[in-house]
Design a protein around this motif. Structure first.
Motif, short mmCIF file in Angstrom:
data_model
loop_
_atom_site.label_atom_id
_atom_site.label_comp_id
_atom_site.label_asym_id
_atom_site.label_seq_id
_atom_site.Cartn_x
_atom_site.Cartn_y
_atom_site.Cartn_z
N GLY A 76 51.65 46.63 48.01
CA GLY A 76 52.23 46.00 46.72
C GLY A 76 52.89 46.61 45.64
O GLY A 76 53.71 47.55 46.16
N GLY A 77 52.72 46.42 44.60
CA GLY A 77 53.57 47.24 43.71
C GLY A 77 52.61 48.83 43.45
O GLY A 77 51.61 48.82 43.65
N LEU A 78 53.43 49.74 43.09
CA LEU A 78 53.11 51.19 43.11
C LEU A 78 53.01 51.36 41.59
O LEU A 78 53.81 51.75 40.87
N SER A 79 51.74 51.14 40.96
CA SER A 79 51.52 51.21 39.35
C SER A 79 50.21 51.74 39.02
O SER A 79 49.76 51.22 38.02
N ALA A 80 49.52 52.43 40.23
CA ALA A 80 48.21 52.92 39.87
C ALA A 80 48.11 54.29 39.22
O ALA A 80 47.78 55.34 40.12
N TYR A 81 48.41 54.44 37.85
CA TYR A 81 48.33 55.59 37.23
C TYR A 81 47.91 55.29 35.90
O TYR A 81 48.12 54.12 35.38
N PRO A 82 47.40 56.32 35.00
CA PRO A 82 47.05 55.91 33.93
C PRO A 82 48.25 55.38 32.74
O PRO A 82 49.32 55.86 32.79
N ASP A 85 51.01 49.73 35.38
CA ASP A 85 50.46 48.31 35.36
C ASP A 85 49.28 47.94 36.06
O ASP A 85 48.52 47.23 35.46
N ARG A 86 48.81 48.54 37.21
CA ARG A 86 47.69 48.32 37.88
C ARG A 86 46.40 48.82 36.84
O ARG A 86 45.52 48.05 36.89
N TRP A 87 46.71 50.20 36.14
CA TRP A 87 45.77 50.33 35.36
C TRP A 87 45.40 49.55 34.39
O TRP A 87 44.28 49.18 33.85
N ARG A 88 46.41 48.91 33.64
CA ARG A 88 46.57 47.91 32.49
C ARG A 88 45.94 46.56 33.18
O ARG A 88 44.95 45.98 32.39
N TRP A 89 46.12 46.10 34.15
CA TRP A 89 45.47 45.02 34.59
C TRP A 89 44.10 45.15 34.89
O TRP A 89 43.24 44.13 34.68
N GLU A 90 43.69 46.29 35.63
CA GLU A 90 42.09 46.44 35.66
C GLU A 90 41.55 46.55 34.41
O GLU A 90 40.22 46.36 34.15
N GLN A 91 42.25 47.13 33.37
CA GLN A 91 41.46 47.28 32.17
C GLN A 91 41.33 45.94 31.41
O GLN A 91 40.16 45.62 30.89
N HIS A 148 48.43 40.88 39.47
CA HIS A 148 49.77 41.21 38.84
C HIS A 148 50.08 40.08 38.04
O HIS A 148 50.90 40.29 37.10
N LEU A 149 49.71 38.84 38.32
CA LEU A 149 50.12 37.62 37.28
C LEU A 149 49.37 37.63 36.00
O LEU A 149 49.41 36.43 35.36
N GLU A 150 48.36 38.28 35.83
CA GLU A 150 47.55 38.36 34.68
C GLU A 150 46.72 37.10 34.87
O GLU A 150 46.74 36.33 33.53
N PRO A 151 45.76 36.64 35.66
CA PRO A 151 45.06 35.55 35.75
C PRO A 151 44.19 35.32 34.57
O PRO A 151 43.54 36.16 34.13
N THR A 152 43.65 34.23 34.33
CA THR A 152 42.65 33.81 33.65
C THR A 152 41.27 33.13 34.17
O THR A 152 40.29 33.00 33.50
N MET A 153 41.40 32.96 35.24
CA MET A 153 40.19 32.37 36.28
C MET A 153 39.62 33.50 37.16
O MET A 153 40.55 34.30 37.95
N PHE A 154 38.52 33.53 36.97
CA PHE A 154 37.64 34.57 37.83
C PHE A 154 36.46 34.27 38.45
O PHE A 154 36.15 33.13 38.28
N GLY A 155 35.92 35.13 39.34
CA GLY A 155 34.60 34.56 39.99
C GLY A 155 33.93 35.76 40.44
O GLY A 155 34.32 36.74 40.47
N VAL A 156 32.56 35.50 40.83
CA VAL A 156 31.68 36.44 41.51
C VAL A 156 31.05 35.57 42.53
O VAL A 156 31.11 34.39 42.67
#
Length: 294
Positions: A76-82, A85-91, A148-156
């Protein structure tokens, strides 16, 4: 939610950050428990390169499936660093649980195969997939649409409304998945029911590597796209990628092995080949579910 402190997962010891992330997402989730017969799948390209070796070769060496924060590669996208984007999405998704932990503690990404696709839930990320055990559902979080679309719907696993949401949506086939994040190590000898490969890799070095993994090997019918069909879709990712796919085809057809061969030559931009793969995955996949034992 049971197991949030790392208990309830036999043989699995979760980092405190994983438990914190699971609790955070659970508070934002709603709905009935997930269907326990469904499986999370992790799609990837087995013969694309990472740190000088094919991805499948690295799995043989490591015995685990690693996140892009560790490998530095992604389909996908290459943004996994402090700060990336990936860091920010996970935060955002996990309430900052992973902000100060080592890279190997972060979750790995897959999708919930609620449509029972033989090619895995999210083939846009690769022709092969690991089908995870039922026990991994309990230490996974889910979102819809893709993170990456910054969703608002989550699940477990205990609160899952996302499948109905995805079924009611009308997304392109390559975007039609409920993203899963698996927290804690994904070990190939413990957490994987099977590695499922495209049939085009039978009798190749990829199969030889797969036979060295500590999990069963299965096959799906395979991706195969004719030049004629490829040329009918110039607007999907762009005419230049259609022509690149035509140049890579042999005998009038394109398959994942031919794209993997092109990756390893180093003569083409990886992002260009990724878009060729999108054409193949979208228009050249098997039409009906089946599971072919190895």
């Amino acid at each position: 939610m049971a197991g949030m402190d790392g208990s309830g997962f036999p043989g699995v010891s979760l980092h405190p950050a994983c438990s914190q992330a699971l609790r955070h997402v659970a508070t934002r989730s709603a709905g009935p428990p997930v269907d326990a017969s469904l499986r999370i799948t992790l799609n990837f390209h087995p013969d694309w390169m990472t740190t000088g070796s094919p991805v499948l070769g690295k799995m043989v060496e490591d015995g685990v499936y690693l996140s892009q924060f560790v490998t530095g590669t992604s389909n996908g996208g290459l943004s996994a660093y402090p700060g990336g984007d990936r860091w920010r999405w996970e935060q955002r998704m996990f309430g900052g649980a992973y902000d100060a932990v080592p890279a190997h503690c972060r979750p790995v990404y897959g999708a919930l195969n609620f449509r029972h696709k033989p090619t895995g839930a999210a083939p846009r990320f690769g022709s092969a997939h690991l089908r995870l055990t039922a026990s991994t559902l309990g230490r996974a979080t889910f979102c819809y649409p893709d993170s990456h679309l910054e969703p608002t719907m989550f699940g477990v696993a205990e609160r899952m409304s996302l499948v109905d949401l995805a079924r009611a949506d009308c997304r392109d086939d390559l975007d039609d998945y409920v993203e899963a994040q698996v927290h804690g190590a994904v070990r190939l000898d413990r957490d994987v029911e099977a590695l499922v490969l495209d049939s085009c890799y039978r009798g190749t070095d990829v199969e030889n590597l797969a036979r060295r993994l500590p999990c069963p090997l299965e096959w799906h019918p395979g991706f195969r796209l004719s030049i004629a069909e490829l040329r009918r879709h110039p607007d999907y990712r762009g005419p230049r990628y259609v022509e690149l796919g035509v140049a890579l085809a042999i005998g009038g057809y394109l398959n994942p092995r031919l794209i993997g061969d092109a990756v390893r030559t180093g003569r083409y931009r990886r992002q260009d080949l990724k878009r060729v793969w999108h054409h193949l995955a979208r228009f050249g996949g098997p039409a009906t579910p089946s599971r072919i034992p190895g």
